[in-house]
Write an enzyme that holds these catalytic residues in place. Sequence first.
Site, PDB file in Angstrom:
ATOM      1  N   ASP A  52       1.586   2.376   4.802  1.00  0.00           N
ATOM      2  CA  ASP A  52       0.228   2.555   5.311  1.00  0.00           C
ATOM      3  C   ASP A  52      -0.559   3.110   4.132  1.00  0.00           C
ATOM      4  O   ASP A  52      -0.374   4.259   3.741  1.00  0.00           O
ATOM      5  CB  ASP A  52       0.192   3.530   6.483  1.00  0.00           C
ATOM      6  N   HIS A  53      -1.423   2.280   3.541  1.00  0.00           N
ATOM      7  CA  HIS A  53      -2.016   2.665   2.255  1.00  0.00           C
ATOM      8  C   HIS A  53      -2.890   3.918   2.351  1.00  0.00           C
ATOM      9  O   HIS A  53      -3.149   4.574   1.348  1.00  0.00           O
ATOM     10  CB  HIS A  53      -2.806   1.509   1.635  1.00  0.00           C
ATOM     11  N   HIS A  62      -3.782   3.510  10.531  1.00  0.00           N
ATOM     12  CA  HIS A  62      -4.499   4.493   9.730  1.00  0.00           C
ATOM     13  C   HIS A  62      -4.917   5.718  10.532  1.00  0.00           C
ATOM     14  O   HIS A  62      -4.679   6.863  10.136  1.00  0.00           O
ATOM     15  CB  HIS A  62      -5.752   3.868   9.102  1.00  0.00           C
TER      16      HIS A  62
END
Length: 480
Positions: free
Chosen positions: A171-172, A234
């Site tokens: 999950d960036h 996110h």
Amino acid sequence: MSFTADRLLLFGATGDLSQRMLLPSLAALHADSLIDDNLKIVGTARSDLDDNGFRNFAREALEKYLPANRRGGMADFLNRLSYQPLDATTLEGYQDLAKKADRTGNGLAIFLSTAPSLFEPTIAGLQSAGLADGDVRIGLEKPLGTSLETSCEINDAVAAAFSEDRTFRIDHYLGKETVQNLLALRFANILFEPIWNSNYIEHVQITVAETVGLEGRVGFYNDAGALRDMVQNHMLQLLALVCMEPPTDFDATAIRDEKVKVLRALRQVAADETVTGQYRSGAIDGQSVPGYDDELGEDSDTETFVAIKAHVDNWRWKGVPIYLRTGKRLPERVTEIVVQFRCIPHSIFGSLGATTQPNRLVIGIQPEENITLNMMTKVPGLGRDGVRLREVPLNIAMPDAFVGQHRRIAYERLLLDLIEGDQTLFVRRDEVEAQWEWIDAIRATWNESGLTPKTYNAGNWGPSAAIALAERDGVSWHDE
């Protein structure tokens, strides 16, 4: 599994994510001498390229997306690259890919930046060529399914070849400095942790706002919608970091254990605690933009905006609403967390004509990384006509606080951790499944109640019902 990979295999190497994030991140790490000189990077995709063709492709991507001051040693970086064309859906090309990867060194790291539908055949192909055996770890780019059921199918396929300690789900957002700084803010400062609970915090807001529309993601986004695209990953990761208990140590297991506890404590959302919307034509920054149905070319009931009133039913957070809001074609691009503290129990300044406002902590994640704490101070003066108080922000602007430090791409940290084997900023399987369980329950509530998206004009903060969702509790969204 402790090893530093000296081979990195990039699936989807000619895709948009590779151009914008992966290749620039790897080039930046190379420029800063953060990856070993022996690391070789093998790209693979359907595109019919040879090594030189891929290097030219990479050079164009770096010139477009990587700042000039971070392109040091570009020629040497490009020499790290090689390429092997592959149709990931068949087993035929995987032996050639294995030869190209040349696994004679310390270990292999694999990064899958492909559609989730390709995960299963890719895993099978890797197994057939011996690319899943031994010192190998794999990174998986989101989305990991569209529901709990499909997520489990993907995770089962991956688990058949890669144990959990060799699986790195990305999950960036977890690679962003300010997101990581949440842990430092909470657990390295005695100022906050004693008051980080329902006794002192009235509510929390988490906003992820975008000004863009579909941007070429028509097929994916119309199937996903805002809830699956943003909230499931996110926003729930941000919520977990805000609400987690102090871990026993700064390591992957301890941190992820505490995040899972938060996700499992999320109360099921009631029908009147969620609002969905879909944008229509409007204006962003003075420019006219089309509506979602115009961009899509047809009518759709996919939500481009969602607001949720969430609750974490545990000792620390019982009774504290957490308002989540995300959407496309909103007035500005911003990701932030707002922690609203309670009012002081008694003001000694009321008889002097002064009013107080509760303290508020604003953690900005993008586009600017900063932390602001609003505090009450006295307005200078003799006070002959009473005392006046005013909110004054204490600002910590990250670029100013750390002069000389690069503002790094989130994928730099994540790719480096994948190569070196640090799972702290990656998502564990039980986290993903706890997220999907909560999201699936929301979608089931929408279906049962017949909820459909309300329209809002592009350039506004979503439908008016989202404002009412907070205002009926006496809360205003932090839009200024």
